[in-house]
Design a protein around this motif. Structure first.
Motif, mmCIF file in Angstrom:
data_model
loop_
_atom_site.group_PDB
_atom_site.id
_atom_site.type_symbol
_atom_site.label_atom_id
_atom_site.label_comp_id
_atom_site.label_asym_id
_atom_site.label_seq_id
_atom_site.Cartn_x
_atom_site.Cartn_y
_atom_site.Cartn_z
ATOM 1 N N GLU A 121 4.547 8.059 -5.291
ATOM 2 C CA GLU A 121 4.171 9.451 -5.518
ATOM 3 C C GLU A 121 5.391 10.356 -5.402
ATOM 4 O O GLU A 121 5.660 11.184 -6.279
ATOM 5 C CB GLU A 121 3.099 9.869 -4.495
ATOM 6 N N TYR A 130 -8.229 2.068 -5.515
ATOM 7 C CA TYR A 130 -7.067 1.212 -5.286
ATOM 8 C C TYR A 130 -6.578 0.567 -6.573
ATOM 9 O O TYR A 130 -5.370 0.512 -6.826
ATOM 10 C CB TYR A 130 -7.433 0.135 -4.258
ATOM 11 N N LEU A 147 -4.480 2.852 -8.648
ATOM 12 C CA LEU A 147 -3.146 3.038 -8.069
ATOM 13 C C LEU A 147 -2.233 1.872 -8.442
ATOM 14 O O LEU A 147 -1.041 2.066 -8.696
ATOM 15 C CB LEU A 147 -3.245 3.173 -6.550
ATOM 16 N N SER A 181 -4.470 13.062 -6.758
ATOM 17 C CA SER A 181 -3.650 12.583 -5.649
ATOM 18 C C SER A 181 -4.058 11.156 -5.316
ATOM 19 O O SER A 181 -5.165 10.725 -5.675
ATOM 20 C CB SER A 181 -3.846 13.479 -4.411
ATOM 21 N N PRO A 182 -3.197 10.403 -4.617
ATOM 22 C CA PRO A 182 -3.545 9.011 -4.274
ATOM 23 C C PRO A 182 -4.857 8.898 -3.514
ATOM 24 O O PRO A 182 -5.598 7.933 -3.682
ATOM 25 C CB PRO A 182 -2.361 8.573 -3.404
ATOM 26 N N THR A 234 1.284 4.189 -3.089
ATOM 27 C CA THR A 234 0.768 5.520 -2.730
ATOM 28 C C THR A 234 1.914 6.501 -2.523
ATOM 29 O O THR A 234 2.474 7.023 -3.487
ATOM 30 C CB THR A 234 -0.126 5.437 -1.485
ATOM 31 N N SER A 235 2.281 6.768 -1.286
ATOM 32 C CA SER A 235 3.254 7.827 -0.982
ATOM 33 C C SER A 235 4.627 7.554 -1.584
ATOM 34 O O SER A 235 5.287 8.474 -2.093
ATOM 35 C CB SER A 235 3.375 8.018 0.532
ATOM 36 N N THR A 239 0.830 -1.205 0.000
ATOM 37 C CA THR A 239 0.000 0.000 0.000
ATOM 38 C C THR A 239 0.859 1.247 0.000
ATOM 39 O O THR A 239 0.594 2.215 -0.733
ATOM 40 C CB THR A 239 -0.932 0.018 1.225
ATOM 41 N N THR A 240 1.920 1.243 0.807
ATOM 42 C CA THR A 240 2.841 2.378 0.840
ATOM 43 C C THR A 240 3.536 2.542 -0.501
ATOM 44 O O THR A 240 3.727 3.655 -0.990
ATOM 45 C CB THR A 240 3.902 2.175 1.946
#
Length: 480
Positions: A237, A290, A293, A284-285, A233-234, A229-230
């Motif tokens: 990103e 999901y 992403l 943005s995420p 996303t971040s 998940t990380t």
């Protein structure tokens, strides 16, 4: 020769003056309020025990929040040094204005948490300069004994700024040593790097903050369930999606050097176009489902793999390819720990961003270099434009910062139930310039500016629309 030397001296002086001006305009915010108060001294008296092992970064932060002259000197020297060492690392092959342009055009989120924030600068810019110096010496064919000595010292001192850089420095030294053994090249510089970095890392992580349960910097208790998940996303990103300018520039360079690789070049053009449009529309995420992403992460991986293959098949010099792949690997290693640990923010991207900039320049062929030489005047104009823009934005923030605290006191003394804290016009070029709620940073802000301890604050837009609800400092919907 004399004219060329004069021109370069003029350029370096101009860069130094620019950073000196920015330093004089920076506003204390976030952690700066603590470091600039008695809280900072108490941490120093305690040897930063139970706080962190960023010993040198903490000391620099204490002084730059108290002395304007020291702030200007250290800020201008370090940031000018970053440009200078990068120029040396690239064998003085590229113009100084070009390097400056690529640095100053970094994502504003990275700038705001490093160049625009004293606490970020004290740790991230300084550690960046240390790593760049080591890489410069490591790249030299025959480094001098004094340079080897300085590598050991810099590698040791560079460990007392940022945790992920401290860990990565050791790993980078090991990789460099292994490569030197494989290519049967000089090993002394990597041995000195490894020794200094290992000793420094040991001392840094001996701080009790990393071994105290419940401390935000505690080592251990990693949650592997959040890794993917990380990553989508971040992590992806900050590493890729936010770097709009680098995506554009890498795509252009790859299209030029990737002759005969039309399918790979075509794929990166299509993928780059998607992320450029995505960036421009401000997605943005948090706003994406999901599954999308996951698709974006796959597209990112295809782009990066295609990049590596195109460079490998190109006519770029083998030596440049080697350093390209090494620095590209380093750039990923620096962000690797943040797949599992927090906090993770744009400031952690600074060194990775600089390594990617160096990678970009390393794969420029002679045709691109010729175009850059012919367009140097436009590059200079672009740098001047960027610098003037940042000076104006920081200057406007500085002026409005004085005004808004006068307004707070006036409203308080007039008996207002809530005093309005006006937001600054360019909040994104700094970090936590206006704390949103009654948190710890808000309390530090009140104490630092000697505001009445019982003052009740509500936020306002820079362009005042209407007062916030009378029930306290809750941000209204239109300000989110």
């Amino acid at each position: 020769m004399i004219i060329t030397t004069f021109k370069k001296s003029y350029i370096w002086l101009s860069i130094f003056i620019f950073y000196a001006v920015i330093a004089s305009l920076l506003i204390l915010s976030g952690d700066d309020w603590a470091w600039g108060s008695e809280e900072g001294w108490s941490r120093l008296e305690n040897g930063f025990d139970y706080y962190n092992g960023r010993y040198l970064g903490n000391i620099i932060e204490i002084f730059i929040t108290r002395s304007l002259l020291f702030r200007i000197a250290i800020y201008a020297l370090v940031n000018t040094g970053i440009v200078y060492v990068t120029w040396l690392l690239l064998n003085r092959k590229f113009s100084i204005p070009l390097i400056m342009l690529l640095i100053i055009s970094m994502p504003i989120s990275i700038y705001g948490e490093t160049y625009g924030w004293l606490a970020g600068f004290a740790n991230y810019n300084t550690s960046l300069l240390a790593i760049l110096y080591i890489l410069y010496v490591a790249k030299k064919k025959q480094p001098k004994m004094i340079e080897l000595f300085f590598v050991g010292i810099v590698a040791f001192l560079g460990q007392f700024f940022v945790e992920n850089v401290s860990v990565a420095s050791v790993v980078m030294a090991v990789i460099g040593l292994l490569l030197a053994l494989f290519y049967k090249e000089k090993k002394a510089v990597f041995i000195m790097w490894l020794m200094g970095a290992a000793v420094g890392a040991y001392i840094m992580f001996s701080n009790t903050a990393y071994h105290t349960e419940g401390n935000m910097r505690e080592v251990g208790g990693l949650d592997f369930t959040l890794l993917f998940t990380t990553m989508i996303t971040s992590w992806s990103e900050f590493y890729f999606k936010d770097n709009l300018i680098l995506i554009v520039l890498f795509t252009i360079v790859l299209a030029i050097i990737g002759k005969g690789q039309k399918y790979l070049v075509g794929s990166i053009l299509v993928i780059a176009m998607y992320f450029i449009i995505r960036n421009l529309v401000g997605l943005s995420p948090a706003s994406l489902p999901y599954y999308l992403l996951v698709v974006e992460f796959i597209l990112m991986c295809i782009y990066l793999i295609s990049l590596l293959i195109i460079v490998g098949k190109s006519k770029v010099k083998n030596e440049h390819k080697r350093y390209f792949y090494t620095y590209f690997l380093y750039a990923i290693i620096l962000l690797g720990p943040f797949l599992l640990i927090t906090p993770f923010g744009p400031r952690n991207m600074l060194l990775t961003y600089m390594l990617l900039v160096i990678c970009l320049l390393l794969i420029c062929d002679e045709k691109i270099l010729e175009w850059l030489r012919k367009g140097n005047k436009f590059v200079v104009l672009a740098v001047i434009g960027f610098c003037m823009t940042f000076i104006i934005m920081h200057g406007a923030n500085k002026i409005e910062n004085h005004t808004r605290y006068d307004q707070l006191v006036e409203e308080y003394e007039a008996g207002a139930k809530f005093s309005t804290l006006t937001r600054l016009p360019f909040e994104k070029i700094g970090h936590d310039l206006t704390p949103k709620f009654n948190n710890l940073q808000r309390q530090r802000q009140i104490e630092y500016y000697n505001l009445p301890p019982d003052i009740r604050i509500r936020l306002s837009n820079y362009i005042h629309i209407e007062p916030e609800p009378p029930y306290g400092p809750i941000e209204p919907k239109y300000l989110r």
